[in-house]
Design a protein around this motif. Structure first.
Motif, PDB file in Angstrom:
ATOM      1  N   ALA A  58      14.515  15.258  48.096  1.00 20.65           N
ATOM      2  CA  ALA A  58      14.226  14.009  47.398  1.00 20.65           C
ATOM      3  C   ALA A  58      13.073  14.142  46.409  1.00 20.65           C
ATOM      4  CB  ALA A  58      13.901  12.904  48.404  1.00 20.65           C
ATOM      5  N   ALA A  59      12.175  15.092  46.651  1.00 20.54           N
ATOM      6  CA  ALA A  59      11.022  15.235  45.762  1.00 20.54           C
ATOM      7  C   ALA A  59      11.456  15.694  44.376  1.00 20.54           C
ATOM      8  CB  ALA A  59      10.008  16.205  46.356  1.00 20.54           C
ATOM      9  N   SER A  60      12.630  16.208  44.244  1.00 16.25           N
ATOM     10  CA  SER A  60      13.285  16.519  42.971  1.00 16.25           C
ATOM     11  C   SER A  60      14.570  17.287  43.256  1.00 16.25           C
ATOM     12  CB  SER A  60      12.380  17.322  42.033  1.00 16.25           C
ATOM     13  OG  SER A  60      12.515  16.852  40.707  1.00 16.25           O
ATOM     14  N   PRO A  61      15.677  16.550  43.384  1.00 14.73           N
ATOM     15  CA  PRO A  61      16.932  17.187  43.793  1.00 14.73           C
ATOM     16  C   PRO A  61      17.327  18.392  42.933  1.00 14.73           C
ATOM     17  CG  PRO A  61      17.141  14.795  43.881  1.00 14.73           C
ATOM     18  CD  PRO A  61      15.794  15.073  43.289  1.00 14.73           C
ATOM     19  N   ALA A  62      17.116  18.322  41.630  1.00 13.89           N
ATOM     20  CA  ALA A  62      17.510  19.436  40.762  1.00 13.89           C
ATOM     21  C   ALA A  62      16.761  20.709  41.135  1.00 13.89           C
ATOM     22  CB  ALA A  62      17.241  19.078  39.298  1.00 13.89           C
ATOM     23  N   GLU A 118      18.427  22.073  44.313  1.00 12.87           N
ATOM     24  CA  GLU A 118      19.836  22.470  44.190  1.00 12.87           C
ATOM     25  C   GLU A 118      20.017  23.650  43.237  1.00 12.87           C
ATOM     26  OE1 GLU A 118      22.822  19.525  44.047  1.00 12.87           O
ATOM     27  OE2 GLU A 118      21.829  18.251  45.532  1.00 12.87           O
ATOM     28  N   PHE A 167       9.136  24.594  40.158  1.00  8.70           N
ATOM     29  CA  PHE A 167      10.580  24.619  39.842  1.00  8.70           C
ATOM     30  C   PHE A 167      10.908  26.034  39.326  1.00  8.70           C
ATOM     31  CE2 PHE A 167      13.875  21.485  37.869  1.00  8.70           C
ATOM     32  CZ  PHE A 167      14.924  22.289  38.302  1.00  8.70           C
ATOM     33  N   TRP A 214      17.533  30.951  36.108  1.00  4.56           N
ATOM     34  CA  TRP A 214      18.632  30.356  35.339  1.00  4.56           C
ATOM     35  C   TRP A 214      18.566  30.815  33.878  1.00  4.56           C
ATOM     36  CZ3 TRP A 214      18.970  24.994  32.851  1.00  4.56           C
ATOM     37  CH2 TRP A 214      20.285  24.522  32.781  1.00  4.56           C
ATOM     38  N   ARG A 241      21.209  33.799  32.437  1.00  2.00           N
ATOM     39  CA  ARG A 241      22.133  33.357  31.388  1.00  2.00           C
ATOM     40  C   ARG A 241      21.840  34.013  30.043  1.00  2.00           C
ATOM     41  NH1 ARG A 241      23.030  26.958  31.378  1.00  2.00           N
ATOM     42  NH2 ARG A 241      24.614  27.608  29.879  1.00  2.00           N
ATOM     43  N   MET A 242      20.583  34.141  29.682  1.00  4.52           N
ATOM     44  CA  MET A 242      20.286  34.650  28.332  1.00  4.52           C
ATOM     45  C   MET A 242      20.398  36.168  28.245  1.00  4.52           C
ATOM     46  SD  MET A 242      17.491  32.147  26.657  1.00  4.52           S
ATOM     47  CE  MET A 242      17.130  30.650  27.527  1.00  4.52           C
ATOM     48  N   PRO A 248      16.133   9.808  40.605  1.00  2.00           N
ATOM     49  CA  PRO A 248      17.490  10.065  40.088  1.00  2.00           C
ATOM     50  C   PRO A 248      18.594   9.375  40.884  1.00  2.00           C
ATOM     51  CG  PRO A 248      16.693  11.967  41.307  1.00  2.00           C
ATOM     52  CD  PRO A 248      15.552  10.993  41.266  1.00  2.00           C
ATOM     53  N   TYR A 271      25.170  17.513  43.941  1.00  2.00           N
ATOM     54  CA  TYR A 271      25.643  17.153  42.592  1.00  2.00           C
ATOM     55  C   TYR A 271      25.684  18.333  41.639  1.00  2.00           C
ATOM     56  CZ  TYR A 271      21.339  17.615  39.834  1.00  2.00           C
ATOM     57  OH  TYR A 271      20.264  18.131  39.164  1.00  2.00           O
ATOM     58  N   LEU A 272      24.741  19.263  41.801  1.00  2.00           N
ATOM     59  CA  LEU A 272      24.529  20.252  40.745  1.00  2.00           C
ATOM     60  C   LEU A 272      25.567  21.366  40.762  1.00  2.00           C
ATOM     61  CD1 LEU A 272      21.212  21.479  39.345  1.00  2.00           C
ATOM     62  CD2 LEU A 272      22.773  23.237  40.191  1.00  2.00           C
ATOM     63  N   VAL A 316      21.883  27.173  26.791  1.00  2.00           N
ATOM     64  CA  VAL A 316      21.057  26.886  27.962  1.00  2.00           C
ATOM     65  C   VAL A 316      20.277  25.597  27.726  1.00  2.00           C
ATOM     66  CG1 VAL A 316      19.210  27.754  29.443  1.00  2.00           C
ATOM     67  CG2 VAL A 316      20.898  29.348  28.504  1.00  2.00           C
ATOM     68  N   ASP A 353      21.930  22.316  28.286  1.00  2.00           N
ATOM     69  CA  ASP A 353      22.192  22.031  29.697  1.00  2.00           C
ATOM     70  C   ASP A 353      20.993  21.421  30.429  1.00  2.00           C
ATOM     71  OD1 ASP A 353      24.809  22.733  29.633  1.00  2.00           O
ATOM     72  OD2 ASP A 353      24.536  24.746  30.456  1.00  2.00           O
ATOM     73  N   ILE A 354      19.832  21.475  29.808  1.00  2.00           N
ATOM     74  CA  ILE A 354      18.662  20.868  30.473  1.00  2.00           C
ATOM     75  C   ILE A 354      18.910  19.371  30.655  1.00  2.00           C
ATOM     76  CG2 ILE A 354      16.179  20.392  30.327  1.00  2.00           C
ATOM     77  CD1 ILE A 354      15.934  22.939  28.595  1.00  2.00           C
ATOM     78  N   ILE A 371      22.338  18.954  33.002  1.00  2.00           N
ATOM     79  CA  ILE A 371      22.396  19.394  34.395  1.00  2.00           C
ATOM     80  C   ILE A 371      21.091  19.152  35.159  1.00  2.00           C
ATOM     81  CG2 ILE A 371      22.647  21.435  35.872  1.00  2.00           C
ATOM     82  CD1 ILE A 371      24.517  22.558  33.686  1.00  2.00           C
ATOM     83  N   ILE A 372      19.973  19.449  34.506  1.00  2.00           N
ATOM     84  CA  ILE A 372      18.692  19.387  35.225  1.00  2.00           C
ATOM     85  C   ILE A 372      18.151  17.957  35.286  1.00  2.00           C
ATOM     86  CG2 ILE A 372      16.325  20.256  35.313  1.00  2.00           C
ATOM     87  CD1 ILE A 372      18.522  22.366  35.829  1.00  2.00           C
ATOM     88  N   MET A 373      17.966  17.343  34.117  1.00  2.00           N
ATOM     89  CA  MET A 373      17.271  16.048  34.072  1.00  2.00           C
ATOM     90  C   MET A 373      17.915  14.952  34.931  1.00  2.00           C
ATOM     91  SD  MET A 373      14.385  16.066  32.685  1.00  2.00           S
ATOM     92  CE  MET A 373      13.409  17.315  31.835  1.00  2.00           C
ATOM     93  N   GLY A 410      18.854  15.160  37.764  1.00  2.00           N
ATOM     94  CA  GLY A 410      18.453  15.362  39.155  1.00  2.00           C
ATOM     95  C   GLY A 410      16.950  15.475  39.350  1.00  2.00           C
ATOM     96  N   VAL A 411      16.184  15.092  38.324  1.00  2.00           N
ATOM     97  CA  VAL A 411      14.730  15.239  38.433  1.00  2.00           C
ATOM     98  C   VAL A 411      14.082  13.932  38.898  1.00  2.00           C
ATOM     99  CG1 VAL A 411      12.593  15.584  37.102  1.00  2.00           C
ATOM    100  CG2 VAL A 411      14.556  17.096  36.725  1.00  2.00           C
ATOM    101  N   THR A 412      13.196  14.047  39.868  1.00  2.00           N
ATOM    102  CA  THR A 412      12.298  12.955  40.214  1.00  2.00           C
ATOM    103  C   THR A 412      11.090  13.109  39.289  1.00  2.00           C
ATOM    104  OG1 THR A 412      13.017  13.112  42.510  1.00  2.00           O
ATOM    105  CG2 THR A 412      10.962  11.922  42.096  1.00  2.00           C
TER     106      THR A 412
END
Lengths: 485, 485
Positions: A106-110, A113, A357, A363, A367-368, B31, B37-38, B56, B59-60, B63-65, B67-69
């Motif tokens: 919950a403190a930051s799901p992304a 995950e 994070f 990531w 990817r890059m 969120p 979810y991710l 990339v 996708d911030i 995908i990321i934002m 899920g951000v608290t």
């Protein structure tokens, strides 16, 4: 400083970093400063009133840089590599900008995950057995620790708790203190000092297992010490195997050790801090064979996979072993989704509560670069190590002291330890390149580790010519001294 | 990516971060995503070939934002603050760019020396007794740990080793396991879960000392439990005092507890993780009185002093106690200056071996804010907490549950725990603001922590109006339900 000034200063900082890294080969790799140099350069206490960015910025070259050991210089061959790359720096900026503290889902799901999925990506890249992956409903999974030391400690603590529970259920007459006093952990005599430290922290005894002539622990050596210890009433509970030791990058024999650990109810943790990155190349993956017997596995993308510190990736087969080592749940950390099977609260997987994070770095880098470019990076380093090895072997004044398997070459002048200590001193005092030593058996050896992302064949040739010249000078001086006596 | 592209992309990232932080109040603070979810948004494995930065980057937001608290939103009132500011982000970029791993003085002298001096600066800002400062030849000094959890663990380990040595010299007939089994650590029943965890890691028992009606531990409560435990053969060795507890920001009574610990040969560690930053203001410094009795002291600039995670500053009176807890010296970590008195090898002060150049963050923040602007920041937060307290007190449906001393207000609806649990749920489900609860005694209370650097009086007013409306709605609904029954 407001957002508008940050836009300006941030861009200046980006240019400064790009300049620094583009021209790092022009800086002396090891600094000239003496201990205590910095204190005299700055005030005794913090300023009352704000100073400008300009004032701080100009002090970077005046105060900081003169005291920096340049780990990313192509002339840096010490320790093991410290990962860095432009994608990881970008990800780290983003990590700071978001600035969440991801101790729970919950403190930051992304934050949680992405980490779980990145560890699955990376696990697949090194072909870890399925059991170590989280997937959608696996019992295992991965976590980013700050360092291999923390990964070792976490696995040892999990093993300790698990063993105490088992022994107490088998022999209820024993107290926890009785059991603690009889627990024994093991690692190679070549293992990193952090393994011994983990045992010290956890308050359990630990014993070094003798490595063989290739500096590897084999099954019979472990079995022998286990038999002795069990006979004297001790309880063996943890073995840390090393893949790619710090002194010489040797590999413990997992295929012999793993079955013994499984049979004896001993948690096997694998510390592949440096070498682990190489397992993304199929030709090096065989070095990881036997991981299927392990309970936990760790390596440091922040060493050799172009991710910057800190990012030490650890996998376990049973996450409940790790989280069960100490699960404590105060109310301010509980949240609605806690009991769902999908939710991971990484604070139960690690020593600290807070966490950055960090998976953003994986990531961006994965990817890059893509798998192929990362493989190229590993292969280049191994190729350069063999190039250096080849140069050493062509000079009969020198010897190679351990098989060159990945990016580390251990070598020395034929002769005494004292000669080699003087030799290393002459290399490091010249400050054209930087090396550190290790002991292999009774031999003092020089470690030549291929480190920088930008190191090329020309730097290896330069380093060898320089080393060779210093050897000639040292040996000549000694010869002359002998003749004069 | 080469340096030229990094220049371009780095500047885009600077703008992205500036945009994010400038407009963070327009994002929903908590969120909407559900667990898992991710994974469905990204591929199953890493790409073989490089992807572009653009791919990339886009996708911030995708995908990321989601899920951000958003910890830096002015509508975030949960946990305690996570430090952030533009100077700390700039310093962190530089830290990444240099990318040295400062485990020893030689591994990067500037990294070690700036840290020692910054900890002296910060120690002076909170008026720590001289003994805690390193100076040029002090026996004490400071270190940056990753988290308060690590600081607590390090101090507990130092205390454990010191006590085992002392008891063994007094009673040589006792084994180490005997002593370990009798050691007892103590902390308030309001202390952070990391204290209990430190004892679990170190394999020693720990006991909670009852706090009084102000949620503070007083001397008599500690003395009572010490007397009982000594009478039953236990060896008290460690007390962790908390200044600014997590549940309600209460303060243990150092001036009573300190002399007891000194008399009883008990190591006193002070965990002031959140509250410590406030001691830079003279009007709050009295809360630290009694620190002169402590052996170690810790607080987190990464919470409330605008430095981002991780930067947890710890001081000890005798550095040899800390380094003596586990000093291990493999050859590859030895260096020429090692034995000089001026040299600090921070790896002996902490759990991990590796470490970032984190003192740059303190250097940038302390200089670019100056003491006065940092004091203003602290005072603003405390003022806003009192503003919120005042609003709560004007509404007779509510009660304040603990004295408001710094930036935290604990409050609740007059009524049952069940009512307040439903109330908190309605607040967090509305997602206009974000709070977490705690338990004070048997009461379930809501914690309102002033967190964001940019939070202002208008946000406090908004939060209160919102809370008040939700309370009205909840109470009305319940009333109607009652009438319908």
């Amino acid at each position: 400083m407001d957002a508008a000034e940050f836009r300006k200063r941030g861009k200046e900082m980006v240019d400064y970093i790009a300049d620094y890294l583009e021209n790092i080969d022009k800086r002396q790799v090891f600094p000239d400063v003496e201990p205590g140099y910095l204190r005299s350069l700055i005030p005794d206490c913090a300023p009352q009133n704000p100073e400008s960015f300009k004032d701080v910025f100009k002090d970077i070259e005046r105060i900081i840089m003169p005291g920096v050991t340049h780990w990313h210089s192509p002339y840096f061959f010490a320790y093991y590599p410290a990962g860095s790359s432009f994608p990881t720096l970008l990800a780290d900026m983003l990590c700071g900008g978001i600035g969440c503290v991801g101790f729970s889902w919950a403190a930051s799901p992304a934050c949680t995950e992405l980490e779980t999925v990145m560890l699955d990506w990376l696990g697949k890249m090194i072909n870890l057995p399925e059991e170590f992956l989280a997937g959608k409903d696996g019992q295992g999974g991965g976590v980013i620790q700050g360092s291999a030391s923390e990964a070792t400690l976490m696995s040892l603590l999990a093993a300790r708790t698990k063993t105490i529970r088992r022994v107490r259920s088998e022999k209820p007459e024993l107290t926890e203190a009785d059991i603690m006093g009889r627990l024994m952990a093991y690692a190679s005599d070549q293992a990193h000092s952090s393994v011994e430290r983990a045992a010290l922290i956890a308050g359990v005894k630990m014993k070094n297992v003798s490595s063989d002539e290739t500096f590897s622990v084999c099954g019979s050596a472990l079995q022998k010490v286990l038999d002795e210890d069990k006979a004297s009433g001790l309880i063996p509970f943890f073995f840390c195997a090393t893949l790619g030791t710090t002194p010489c990058c040797s590999f413990d024999k997992l295929l012999e050790l793993g079955p013994i650990c499984n049979k004896e109810n001993i948690w096997m943790h694998i510390d592949a801090a440096y070498a682990g990155s190489a397992f993304i190349c199929p030709e090096f993956r065989h070095l990881l064979n036997g991981v299927e017997f392990a309970d936990s596995f760790n390596f440091n993308p922040h060493k050799w996979l172009l991710v910057n510190f800190d990012c030490s990736t650890m996998w376990v087969k049973k996450r409940s072993d790790l989280t069960g080592a100490f699960k404590l749940e105060p109310l301010y950390l509980q949240h609605q989704h806690q009991e769902s099977g999908l939710v991971t609260d990484y604070r139960h997987w690690q020593i600290p509560l807070g966490r950055r994070f960090r998976s953003l770095k994986l990531w961006f880098v994965l990817r890059m670069y893509g798998v192929t470019k990362l493989q190229e990076h590993i292969r280049k380093h191994v190729r350069l190590a063999h190039q250096f090895e080849h140069l050493v072997l062509q000079d009969e004044r020198f010897e190679i002291c351990a098989e060159v398997i990945l990016g580390l070459v251990c070598f020395r002048l034929k002769g005494s330890n004292e000669l080699n200590e003087a030799f290393l001193k002459s290399i490091n005092e010249a400050k054209k390149i930087h090396l550190v030593p290790s002991h292999l058996g009774k031999k003092f050896v020089l470690r030549f580790a291929v480190c920088s992302r930008t190191v090329e064949s020309t730097h290896i040739k330069f380093a060898w010519q320089h080393i060779s010249q210093l050897a000639t000078h040292l040996l000549n001086t000694r010869e002359q001294n002998l003749q004069q006596q």
